[in-house]
Enzyme design. Sequence first.
Site, mmCIF file in Angstrom:
data_model
loop_
_atom_site.group_PDB
_atom_site.id
_atom_site.type_symbol
_atom_site.label_atom_id
_atom_site.label_comp_id
_atom_site.label_asym_id
_atom_site.label_seq_id
_atom_site.Cartn_x
_atom_site.Cartn_y
_atom_site.Cartn_z
ATOM 1 N N HIS A 1 108.328 36.944 -24.740
ATOM 2 C CA HIS A 1 107.444 36.498 -25.825
ATOM 3 C C HIS A 1 106.711 35.205 -25.468
ATOM 4 O O HIS A 1 105.796 34.797 -26.180
ATOM 5 C CB HIS A 1 108.205 36.382 -27.153
ATOM 6 C CG HIS A 1 109.098 35.188 -27.282
ATOM 7 N ND1 HIS A 1 109.607 34.785 -28.494
ATOM 8 C CD2 HIS A 1 109.588 34.308 -26.370
ATOM 9 C CE1 HIS A 1 110.358 33.718 -28.329
ATOM 10 N NE2 HIS A 1 110.364 33.412 -27.053
ATOM 11 N N ASP B 1 117.284 30.568 -12.893
ATOM 12 C CA ASP B 1 116.360 29.726 -13.657
ATOM 13 C C ASP B 1 115.582 28.847 -12.692
ATOM 14 O O ASP B 1 115.823 28.860 -11.478
ATOM 15 C CB ASP B 1 117.115 28.868 -14.681
ATOM 16 C CG ASP B 1 116.309 28.649 -15.959
ATOM 17 O OD1 ASP B 1 115.100 28.335 -15.845
ATOM 18 O OD2 ASP B 1 116.865 28.784 -17.063
ATOM 19 N N ASN C 1 111.484 31.545 -8.993
ATOM 20 C CA ASN C 1 110.351 31.804 -9.879
ATOM 21 C C ASN C 1 110.240 33.310 -10.079
ATOM 22 O O ASN C 1 110.060 34.061 -9.115
ATOM 23 C CB ASN C 1 109.068 31.245 -9.247
ATOM 24 C CG ASN C 1 107.862 31.373 -10.151
ATOM 25 O OD1 ASN C 1 107.707 32.352 -10.879
ATOM 26 N ND2 ASN C 1 106.988 30.382 -10.104
ATOM 27 N N PHE C 2 110.353 33.766 -11.325
ATOM 28 C CA PHE C 2 110.368 35.220 -11.554
ATOM 29 C C PHE C 2 109.017 35.893 -11.355
ATOM 30 O O PHE C 2 108.913 37.112 -11.458
ATOM 31 C CB PHE C 2 110.965 35.589 -12.913
ATOM 32 C CG PHE C 2 110.383 34.889 -14.117
ATOM 33 C CD1 PHE C 2 109.025 34.815 -14.341
ATOM 34 C CD2 PHE C 2 111.237 34.320 -15.063
ATOM 35 C CE1 PHE C 2 108.508 34.202 -15.465
ATOM 36 C CE2 PHE C 2 110.728 33.703 -16.199
ATOM 37 C CZ PHE C 2 109.360 33.645 -16.400
ATOM 38 N N GLY D 1 116.112 33.354 -16.448
ATOM 39 C CA GLY D 1 115.892 32.235 -17.360
ATOM 40 C C GLY D 1 117.140 31.951 -18.173
ATOM 41 O O GLY D 1 117.074 31.670 -19.369
ATOM 42 N N LYS E 1 116.198 37.363 -22.094
ATOM 43 C CA LYS E 1 116.442 36.938 -23.473
ATOM 44 C C LYS E 1 115.427 35.872 -23.867
ATOM 45 O O LYS E 1 115.418 34.779 -23.332
ATOM 46 C CB LYS E 1 117.870 36.407 -23.636
ATOM 47 C CG LYS E 1 118.224 35.966 -25.060
ATOM 48 C CD LYS E 1 119.715 35.725 -25.209
ATOM 49 C CE LYS E 1 120.214 34.636 -24.300
ATOM 50 N NZ LYS E 1 119.623 33.308 -24.629
ATOM 51 N N ARG E 2 114.557 36.227 -24.821
ATOM 52 C CA ARG E 2 113.516 35.323 -25.315
ATOM 53 C C ARG E 2 112.646 34.816 -24.162
ATOM 54 O O ARG E 2 112.286 33.644 -24.105
ATOM 55 C CB ARG E 2 114.124 34.125 -26.064
ATOM 56 C CG ARG E 2 115.161 34.493 -27.114
ATOM 57 C CD ARG E 2 114.566 35.183 -28.316
ATOM 58 N NE ARG E 2 115.578 35.403 -29.338
ATOM 59 C CZ ARG E 2 116.210 36.555 -29.555
ATOM 60 N NH1 ARG E 2 115.910 37.602 -28.803
ATOM 61 N NH2 ARG E 2 117.117 36.679 -30.502
#
EC number: 2.1.1.-
Length: 338
Positions: free
Chosen positions: A248, A207, A230-231, A184, A244-245
Amino acid sequence: MEREENIEIKNSFDYILNSVTGLIESRLLYILVKHKVPEVFEDGLPKTYQQVAEKTQTSPIGIYKLLRYFTTSIGLFEEDLNNLGTFKKTPKSSLFTSDKYATFVEWCNNDLAYNMMKSLDLSIETGEPQCHKSLGVNSWWDLIKKPGEEEFFKNAMKVSSSEAIESALKFIDFSPFKKIVDIGGSHGRFVCEILEKYPNSHGINFDLESFFNGAGELIKNPRLEHKSGNFFESVPEGDCYILKRILHDWKDEDCIKILETIGKSILPGGKVIIFDCIINPKNYNKGHLYLDVMMFHFFGSEEKTIKQFSNISDKAGFKIDKVVNEIPNYCLIISKKD
């Protein structure tokens, strides 16, 4: 005694007034950065409000009220008491310029942001994310797929993470890693800055294809690849993964799936570096709790405690190696369990 009671009542009202003015203050901040008012003062010279109005193409009376408000409320400017109506910058005002946090401030306080909050009460009442209901879309993800919104969002997040990137380069040693994958990673700024410091490493900026299609010019580096995917399905092979972020945005069960996907591709001895807030139930941080409410309203997710991160990691086949407290909002380094 009566005088003391009057003082207490006055202080109580001031407290209440300060508590309920967030709506107008955040909107005024949006107006401030929209018209690039802080930029006008970056030459360091005092300005009359009429001069500022002329440069920002706003009304003199309107800009005077804006300057006066932010002089008093959060100390962005100083007014010359011997020459009322003349203002100068403070160090704080530079934080709201275009090369600092203006884009992030604008994204948090624009018309879209206000509309998103209209259904916040429904999220609190139902316990489910209701942000999309006030925007006429099926989910928050549908929202940022609209023309211009995803790029604006990514730019805002890029600005907001500058401090974390700087700290990561200072406190994390990336030299052992040969292939660093930023999951991402948006435009690829973070991994590119790592490559500039570590010339023996290669990087992959990973991404969604939809982002790359509308992202404009991506950061270029001969040792950097931009790959889409797509992760939840698969990620490129590497010995270091950056999140990173990301976590959440997702509920715990989805975080486990993301880590499991990484677990299938990570090379032996590899690490996953997670940049996210860590909620400390014994020492709450207002900024962390603000983000926690927003994540709940947007996605039904949350900022997580160290216990949650430990459980998520364990169920995905990872273990926590280290918490890097020096990085703003904290950072976790995890690896595959033996």
